[in-house]
Design a protein around this motif. Structure first.
Motif, PDB file in Angstrom:
ATOM      1  N   GLY A 122      -7.903 -48.782  27.923  1.00 19.92           N
ATOM      2  CA  GLY A 122      -8.800 -49.332  26.916  1.00 19.92           C
ATOM      3  C   GLY A 122     -10.066 -49.873  27.563  1.00 19.92           C
ATOM      4  O   GLY A 122     -11.186 -49.663  27.062  1.00 19.92           O
ATOM      5  N   ALA A 123      -9.899 -50.570  28.684  1.00 18.96           N
ATOM      6  CA  ALA A 123     -11.040 -51.168  29.375  1.00 18.96           C
ATOM      7  C   ALA A 123     -11.967 -50.079  29.918  1.00 18.96           C
ATOM      8  O   ALA A 123     -13.179 -50.090  29.653  1.00 18.96           O
ATOM      9  CB  ALA A 123     -10.543 -52.065  30.513  1.00 18.96           C
ATOM     10  N   GLY A 167      -4.589 -51.632  24.455  1.00 17.65           N
ATOM     11  CA  GLY A 167      -5.842 -50.975  24.818  1.00 17.65           C
ATOM     12  C   GLY A 167      -7.049 -51.696  24.232  1.00 17.65           C
ATOM     13  O   GLY A 167      -8.079 -51.854  24.894  1.00 17.65           O
ATOM     14  N   LEU A 168      -6.916 -52.158  22.991  1.00 20.60           N
ATOM     15  CA  LEU A 168      -8.025 -52.886  22.369  1.00 20.60           C
ATOM     16  C   LEU A 168      -8.281 -54.201  23.103  1.00 20.60           C
ATOM     17  O   LEU A 168      -9.436 -54.611  23.280  1.00 20.60           O
ATOM     18  CB  LEU A 168      -7.720 -53.144  20.889  1.00 20.60           C
ATOM     19  CG  LEU A 168      -7.790 -51.907  19.984  1.00 20.60           C
ATOM     20  CD1 LEU A 168      -7.290 -52.243  18.587  1.00 20.60           C
ATOM     21  CD2 LEU A 168      -9.209 -51.345  19.934  1.00 20.60           C
ATOM     22  N   ALA A 169      -7.201 -54.836  23.547  1.00 17.03           N
ATOM     23  CA  ALA A 169      -7.371 -56.066  24.328  1.00 17.03           C
ATOM     24  C   ALA A 169      -8.090 -55.744  25.635  1.00 17.03           C
ATOM     25  O   ALA A 169      -8.984 -56.485  26.066  1.00 17.03           O
ATOM     26  CB  ALA A 169      -6.012 -56.718  24.604  1.00 17.03           C
ATOM     27  N   PHE A 203     -19.423 -51.793  20.482  1.00 12.53           N
ATOM     28  CA  PHE A 203     -18.203 -51.946  19.690  1.00 12.53           C
ATOM     29  C   PHE A 203     -17.714 -50.619  19.121  1.00 12.53           C
ATOM     30  O   PHE A 203     -16.525 -50.448  18.878  1.00 12.53           O
ATOM     31  CB  PHE A 203     -18.391 -53.021  18.622  1.00 12.53           C
ATOM     32  CG  PHE A 203     -18.407 -54.390  19.248  1.00 12.53           C
ATOM     33  CD1 PHE A 203     -17.213 -55.029  19.553  1.00 12.53           C
ATOM     34  CD2 PHE A 203     -19.605 -54.995  19.588  1.00 12.53           C
ATOM     35  CE1 PHE A 203     -17.218 -56.269  20.173  1.00 12.53           C
ATOM     36  CE2 PHE A 203     -19.613 -56.234  20.221  1.00 12.53           C
ATOM     37  CZ  PHE A 203     -18.425 -56.873  20.514  1.00 12.53           C
ATOM     38  N   ALA A 204     -18.619 -49.663  18.984  1.00 11.99           N
ATOM     39  CA  ALA A 204     -18.176 -48.311  18.631  1.00 11.99           C
ATOM     40  C   ALA A 204     -17.356 -47.749  19.790  1.00 11.99           C
ATOM     41  O   ALA A 204     -16.298 -47.127  19.590  1.00 11.99           O
ATOM     42  CB  ALA A 204     -19.376 -47.423  18.340  1.00 11.99           C
ATOM     43  N   ALA A 205     -17.827 -47.976  20.998  1.00  7.66           N
ATOM     44  CA  ALA A 205     -17.091 -47.518  22.185  1.00  7.66           C
ATOM     45  C   ALA A 205     -15.720 -48.179  22.240  1.00  7.66           C
ATOM     46  O   ALA A 205     -14.712 -47.536  22.567  1.00  7.66           O
ATOM     47  CB  ALA A 205     -17.882 -47.853  23.443  1.00  7.66           C
ATOM     48  N   TRP A 206     -15.685 -49.438  21.908  1.00  6.80           N
ATOM     49  CA  TRP A 206     -14.424 -50.191  21.931  1.00  6.80           C
ATOM     50  C   TRP A 206     -13.417 -49.571  20.960  1.00  6.80           C
ATOM     51  O   TRP A 206     -12.266 -49.292  21.324  1.00  6.80           O
ATOM     52  CB  TRP A 206     -14.710 -51.645  21.565  1.00  6.80           C
ATOM     53  CG  TRP A 206     -13.523 -52.526  21.438  1.00  6.80           C
ATOM     54  CD1 TRP A 206     -12.694 -52.915  22.450  1.00  6.80           C
ATOM     55  CD2 TRP A 206     -13.042 -53.131  20.231  1.00  6.80           C
ATOM     56  NE1 TRP A 206     -11.714 -53.732  21.945  1.00  6.80           N
ATOM     57  CE2 TRP A 206     -11.898 -53.884  20.597  1.00  6.80           C
ATOM     58  CE3 TRP A 206     -13.448 -53.141  18.903  1.00  6.80           C
ATOM     59  CZ2 TRP A 206     -11.158 -54.624  19.672  1.00  6.80           C
ATOM     60  CZ3 TRP A 206     -12.724 -53.876  17.980  1.00  6.80           C
ATOM     61  CH2 TRP A 206     -11.595 -54.602  18.360  1.00  6.80           C
TER      62      TRP A 206
END
Ligand code: ATP
Ligand code: MG
Lengths: 362, 251
Positions: A60-61, A211-213, A76-79
């Motif tokens: 995720g990172a 992954g989001l974290a 944030f789209a990439a996130w």
């Protein structure tokens, strides 16, 4: 009530934190809480212990970082896209990993994170290797304290979403099926539960949140190194935090993360880059496994019940009383983890004389 | 409360079912037809392959050869959850419940075909919980609904296991030693329950060593020896069959 106070404390933390260092420590603790809660979607519900969840944190990172750097997506789209990619990657990984149970699953989960570590270290031209990957900041004009404060709330929001989803699953049919897998997988299957698909869904949800974290961490911290992002230690901390707080409880991992995270940050502050924190974490893990196998929450509630005013499990309970209590809405006292010899069987031993009571055949 | 299973046109049969573990031929070439709508008993000496046969039929073990047919459909090698949802419920020889879940939660695990779609709807609905409670009343452990299953006595766990199986609305129920390790009073109660459920139209297939129970309960008895059926018929016929005596006395 306690919930309201807790939420108020968390939300006011950025304003009461005395300096940016403490605030950033608070963010680290929150990010731990996110990872531990995410881990618990798999570990807590199904009992499958993954030691390699750092793999999804790292993916995720790096996914977030690389999508910003190389594709030029907004932060944030990439996130979000990185989270979706983790979800997609987890499906085949989960299908492969969930072919085995127990210790084999632990080993498979570790190998996955080790493979990723080697790939991301070795493929330097793409990932930056051990030199690290610098992730552009999402809010370039913000000053450092403001930046910290914003991310504190972003992590808190992510954690809230996870807690709500966990709570929803916990009371759903799906959740009941997952818990049945944890208790006795073959039996659950014999009752019609499609255990393989259930486990896969739990695994994917757990990995995606992890992954989001990781992506959020990348946006906040801004500098990634495979050795930290794909670290077995990070995976081990998730397990430790969840076990410490109590994997069967919504807030268990959060509580564990608060204790372990605060402890780790304290050790880093006091002793710098020594290995003290590792020793402390190892000792803590040993203590939890030996003395509180169900974690702090059940241990404490067990204690409260035992010494609480209306608890009567120590004296003899008459059959009539017990019947009344069982028949009413009040739940039968659940044995606390530490209650062991004196608490845990009391309810059944004091049960009314019943024609069903017979010798245990074993 | 309980849906009556459709008429007895459905049947369960195996043809040439075979399973060995290494050199041990646990089940060999077993061709068995169970009588629909009846209480069928499966008896045989220890190690004659009864449990292995059960496991092959319910998909817990993949047979080496042979086939299992249910409702005229080949269910061989289907995964256990699909066999369960097709309408075959089972208990285990060493009674299995979910120890760290409450009695009521145990009841809510079973997923029947009709309930599967509703999974997506989320939380357990009230009808389902009412149905669970009614079944708990029926087996007589409703006062324990909030107790963790591990705190139940063995007999209570057996009743819970049976009630949990009934939640899936199976029309065929396979019980592996329902009287094993329980006291005489409870054996009687389990026997009565089986008869009542059978009267509602459910087919039973019961593995049992307790001959009193077998002879009083079953309509049709199948005798296993060394992995295959050697005799079958009404309890009276089987009882006087010389091959059965031989298998049991080990002549
Ligand atoms: N998983 C297994 N691995 C190896 N051998 C097995 C396994 N399961 C059963 N067996 C062997 O297969 C044979 C049949 O066993 P099974 O449990 O089916 O008999 P049973 O008729 O149910 O006996 P009992 O009346 O004692 O329950 C035995 O010899 C047993 O040792
Ligand atoms: Mg057996």
């Amino acid at each position: 009530m306690a919930l309201v106070v807790g939420v108020a404390l968390v939300l006011s933390f950025p304003t009461i934190a005395p300096n940016p260092y403490i605030l950033s420590a608070g963010i680290v603790v929150l990010s731990y809480a996110c990872t531990a809660t995410a881990w618990n979607f798999m570990g807590g519900f199904t009992g499958y212990v993954s030691l390699g969840h750092a793999a999804f944190f790292g993916l995720g990172a790096y996914g977030t970082g690389l999508l910003i750097r190389d594709v030029g997506l907004p932060s944030f789209a990439a996130w979000l896209l990185a989270g979706a990619l983790v979800l997609l990657i987890t499906i085949p990984v989960g299908i492969a990993a969930l072919r085995v149970r127990g210790a084999s699953f632990v080993i498979v989960s570790i190998s996955f994170v080790l493979i990723l570590l080697l790939v991301f270290q070795g493929w330097g031209s793409f990932t930056g290797g051990s030199d690290g990957l610098v992730v552009p900041r999402p809010f370039p004009d913000m000053l450092r304290p403001q930046h910290h404060e914003t991310f504190f709330y972003l992590f808190a929001a992510l954690l809230t979403v996870m807690l709500v989803v966990w709570w929803l699953i916990d009371r759903s049919r799906f959740g009941t099926g997952l818990k049945a897998v944890r208790e006795d997988e073959d039996k659950a299957q014999a009752l019609g539960v499609p255990t393989r698909n259930y486990k896969l869904v739990a695994y994917v949800v757990s990995a995606t949140f992890t992954g989001l974290a990781g992506g959020m961490y990348a946006l906040w911290f801004g500098d990634l190194d495979p050795i930290f992002q794909f670290s077995i230690m990070l995976g081990a901390y998730m397990v430790l935090m969840a076990l410490l707080g109590g994997v069967r409880h919504l807030f268990g991992p959060l509580l564990g993360a608060f204790i372990v995270g605060t402890g780790l940050e304290y050790f880093k502050l006091e002793f710098g880059d020594t290995q003290f924190h590792l020793v402390a974490a190892a000792l803590l893990l040993g203590a939890v496994v030996l003395f509180m196998p169900d974690g702090i929450i059940p241990a404490v509630t067990g204690l409260v019940r035992r010494f609480g005013p209306q608890e009567s499990s120590i004296r003899e309970v008459t059959a009539a009383e017990l019947l009344e209590r069982n028949g009413g809405t009040s739940p039968v006292p659940q044995p606390g983890a530490t209650a062991g010899s004196d608490g845990s069987r009391t309810t059944s031993e004091a049960a009314p004389p019943d024609p069903n009571d017979e010798e245990d055949p074993r | 409360m309980t849906t009556t299973a459709p008429p007895a046109a459905r049947s369960l049969e195996t043809v040439g079912l075979t399973k060995s573990f290494g050199g041990v031929h646990a089940v060999r070439d077993a061709t068995v037809t169970f009588q629909p709508g009846k209480i069928n008993a499966l008896i045989g000496p220890n190690g004659s392959g009864k449990t292995t046969f059960f496991n092959c039929v319910t998909g817990m073990i993949k047979p080496d050869a042979g086939s299992v047919t249910f409702h005229g459909e080949d269910i061989t090698r289907r995964p256990p959850h699909r066999i369960a949802r097709a309408g075959i419920g089972r208990s285990f020889q060493l009674c299995r419940v979910f120890p760290r879940m409450t009695v009521l939660e145990n009841m809510l695990v079973a997923v029947s075909r009709s309930r599967f779609r509703e999974l997506l709807k989320g939380a357990h609905n009230p009808e389902e919980i009412d149905k669970a409670r009614a079944l708990l009343v029926r087996v007589g452990i409703d006062h324990l609904e909030n107790t963790e299953a591990r705190n139940l006595s063995y007999g209570q766990q057996k009743l819970l296991e049976l009630a949990g199986v009934l939640m899936g609305d199976p029309d065929t129920i396979m019980l592996d030693e329902p009287a094993g390790g329980v006291n005489p009073a409870l054996i009687g109660r389990i026997g009565t329950l089986v008869q009542e459920l059978n009267a509602e139209g459910r087919t039973f297939l019961v593995v049992e060593h307790n001959m009193d129970m077998v002879m009083s309960l079953s309509h049709h008895v199948i005798v296993f020896d060394r992995g295959r059926p050697i005799a079958e018929g009404t309890p009276d016929v089987v009882q006087s069959d010389p091959r059965v005596l031989e298998a049991y006395l080990g002549v």
